[in-house]
Design a protein around this motif. Structure first.
Motif, short mmCIF file in Angstrom:
data_model
loop_
_atom_site.label_atom_id
_atom_site.label_comp_id
_atom_site.label_asym_id
_atom_site.label_seq_id
_atom_site.Cartn_x
_atom_site.Cartn_y
_atom_site.Cartn_z
N ALA A 1 19.40 17.70 -29.34
CA ALA A 1 19.24 16.32 -29.46
C ALA A 1 17.81 15.96 -29.99
O ALA A 1 17.05 16.85 -29.98
CB ALA A 1 19.50 15.67 -27.91
N TRP A 2 17.78 14.67 -30.30
CA TRP A 2 16.61 14.19 -31.06
C TRP A 2 16.55 12.60 -30.81
O TRP A 2 17.72 11.85 -30.53
CB TRP A 2 16.33 14.59 -32.22
N LEU A 3 15.63 11.76 -31.24
CA LEU A 3 15.68 10.54 -31.21
C LEU A 3 15.41 10.09 -32.53
O LEU A 3 14.54 10.35 -33.48
CB LEU A 3 14.51 9.86 -30.24
N ASP A 4 16.08 9.11 -33.03
CA ASP A 4 15.95 8.28 -34.03
C ASP A 4 15.34 6.88 -33.84
O ASP A 4 15.69 6.08 -32.72
CB ASP A 4 17.33 7.92 -34.83
N ALA A 5 14.34 6.46 -34.71
CA ALA A 5 13.91 5.05 -34.46
C ALA A 5 14.41 4.00 -35.46
O ALA A 5 14.34 4.37 -36.71
CB ALA A 5 12.30 4.93 -34.51
N ILE A 6 14.90 2.82 -35.06
CA ILE A 6 15.30 1.63 -35.82
C ILE A 6 14.69 0.46 -35.70
O ILE A 6 14.83 -0.26 -34.69
CB ILE A 6 17.16 1.74 -35.57
N PRO A 7 13.48 0.56 -36.41
CA PRO A 7 12.73 -0.74 -36.04
C PRO A 7 13.30 -2.14 -36.69
O PRO A 7 13.79 -2.22 -37.63
CB PRO A 7 11.33 -0.30 -36.93
N LYS A 8 13.04 -3.12 -35.90
CA LYS A 8 13.35 -4.61 -36.52
C LYS A 8 12.15 -5.05 -37.19
O LYS A 8 11.11 -4.53 -36.83
CB LYS A 8 13.44 -5.51 -35.18
N MET B 1 12.34 -2.07 -31.30
CA MET B 1 12.94 -1.10 -32.08
C MET B 1 13.96 -0.75 -31.09
O MET B 1 13.76 -0.53 -29.92
CB MET B 1 12.12 -0.16 -32.84
N ILE B 2 14.75 0.04 -31.72
CA ILE B 2 16.00 0.97 -30.89
C ILE B 2 15.33 2.32 -31.24
O ILE B 2 15.35 2.67 -32.03
CB ILE B 2 17.25 0.63 -31.73
N LEU B 3 15.29 3.05 -30.02
CA LEU B 3 15.19 4.65 -29.84
C LEU B 3 16.88 5.23 -29.76
O LEU B 3 17.22 4.79 -28.51
CB LEU B 3 14.26 4.89 -28.88
N ASP B 4 17.18 5.48 -30.60
CA ASP B 4 18.63 5.93 -30.52
C ASP B 4 18.70 7.66 -30.40
O ASP B 4 18.15 8.31 -31.39
CB ASP B 4 19.45 5.45 -31.71
N LYS B 5 19.43 7.97 -29.33
CA LYS B 5 19.60 9.45 -29.25
C LYS B 5 20.68 9.71 -29.95
O LYS B 5 21.59 9.27 -30.10
CB LYS B 5 20.08 9.55 -27.71
N GLN B 6 20.46 11.09 -30.70
CA GLN B 6 21.39 11.74 -31.43
C GLN B 6 21.81 13.03 -30.94
O GLN B 6 20.78 13.77 -30.46
CB GLN B 6 20.74 11.69 -32.93
#
Length: 273
Positions: free
Chosen positions: A189-196, A257-262
């Motif tokens: 697993a890791w985290l992606d950032a999706i910034p506004k 931002m969204i920190l999205d678990k992958q």
């Protein structure tokens, strides 16, 4: 009616100039010169306001009313001197950067942590620590791109704009974020950032202080563009704009931002049974 403010120009003289309203489809108190005269008005405004500003006269230039050609003040003064003549009319004033529109969306997804593997036989927890650096970009429709210092002066308001947003043109920084996540067995697993991000578009405007011509009957001086009247105190060309894009900031100063678990399943042969 636009709000007004007083600017000190020309060795101490006071000039009342428009203060531009936010979130308007067109800046109040500014006339669009595009299509009303010969020549490329987008390039004219861009070149005019990209010059080094004179402490005594602001931004200066010369316009040929017959051909539509524009010369910077350095170019004109070398060729013709400092007085208007024939089809060449001269002017000086100030440049401002009124907002014409703004919008928000989400920027590209980016992995911001290492990949953590759980090759055990049961679920596990792991605390990810991320360091996210805010990002600011600009785009011009005409001319060379802006340097960072010039962009910050425009979009922080110090160059004649007015912005009340919480965004990273005002608060550029690197921030640490911590998040504990559960990782299923035999999974990585890791985290992606999706910034506004927010984009603000400005249409640079030129505010006339003096506009001069001489058709052989003596020099005439007015304080509007080509003497067209009060509505032409300030001009812009709608095809010339500058977009500034930066991260949206929350009221507490954190990046929005969204920190999205992958997750991705591992090969079972590499995991505990």
């Amino acid at each position: 009616m636009p709000l007004l403010a007083v600017a000190t120009l020309l060795g101490g003289a006071s000039l009342v100039v428009p203060q531009f309203q936010k979130k308007a489809s067109a800046a109040n108190g500014v006339s669009d010169v595009k299509g009303t005269q010969p020549g490329n008005s987008d390039e004219m405004i861009e070149r005019l306001c990209s010059q080094e500003r004179s402490s005594a006269f602001g931004y200066q230039g010369a316009y040929n009313v017959k051909t539509g050609d524009f010369l910077t003040w350095e170019q004109y003064s070398l060729l013709f001197g400092t007085a208007p003549q024939g089809d060449w009319e001269t002017f000086n004033g100030e440049c401002a950067y009124p907002e014409s529109s703004s919008w928000t969306d989400y920027g590209p997804r980016t992995r911001v942590t290492q990949v953590q593997r759980n090759s055990g036989s049961s679920d596990d927890k792991y605390t990810f620590v991320t360091n996210f650096t805010t990002k600011e970009t600009t785009k011009k429709s005409v001319g060379a791109q802006l340097g960072l210092s010039a962009a910050k002066s425009i979009f922080s308001g110090s160059a004649g704009g007015s912005f009340s947003y919480e965004w990273s043109f005002e608060k550029s920084e690197t921030q640490e974020h911590r998040r504990e996540i559960s990782i299923p067995k035999c999974t990585e697993a890791w985290l992606d950032a999706i910034p506004k991000q927010r984009t603000v578009r400005v249409n640079p405007a030129f505010i006339v202080v003096e506009y001069k011509w001489d058709k052989g009957d003596g020099e005439h001086t007015v304080d509007t563009w080509r003497g067209r009247g009060p509505a032409w105190k300030a001009i812009q060309s709608r095809g010339y704009y500058i977009d500034g894009t930066a991260n949206v900031m929350l009221p507490d100063g954190r990046v929005d931002m969204i920190l999205d678990k992958q997750e991705r399943k591992l090969d079972p042969r590499n995991c505990a049974s």
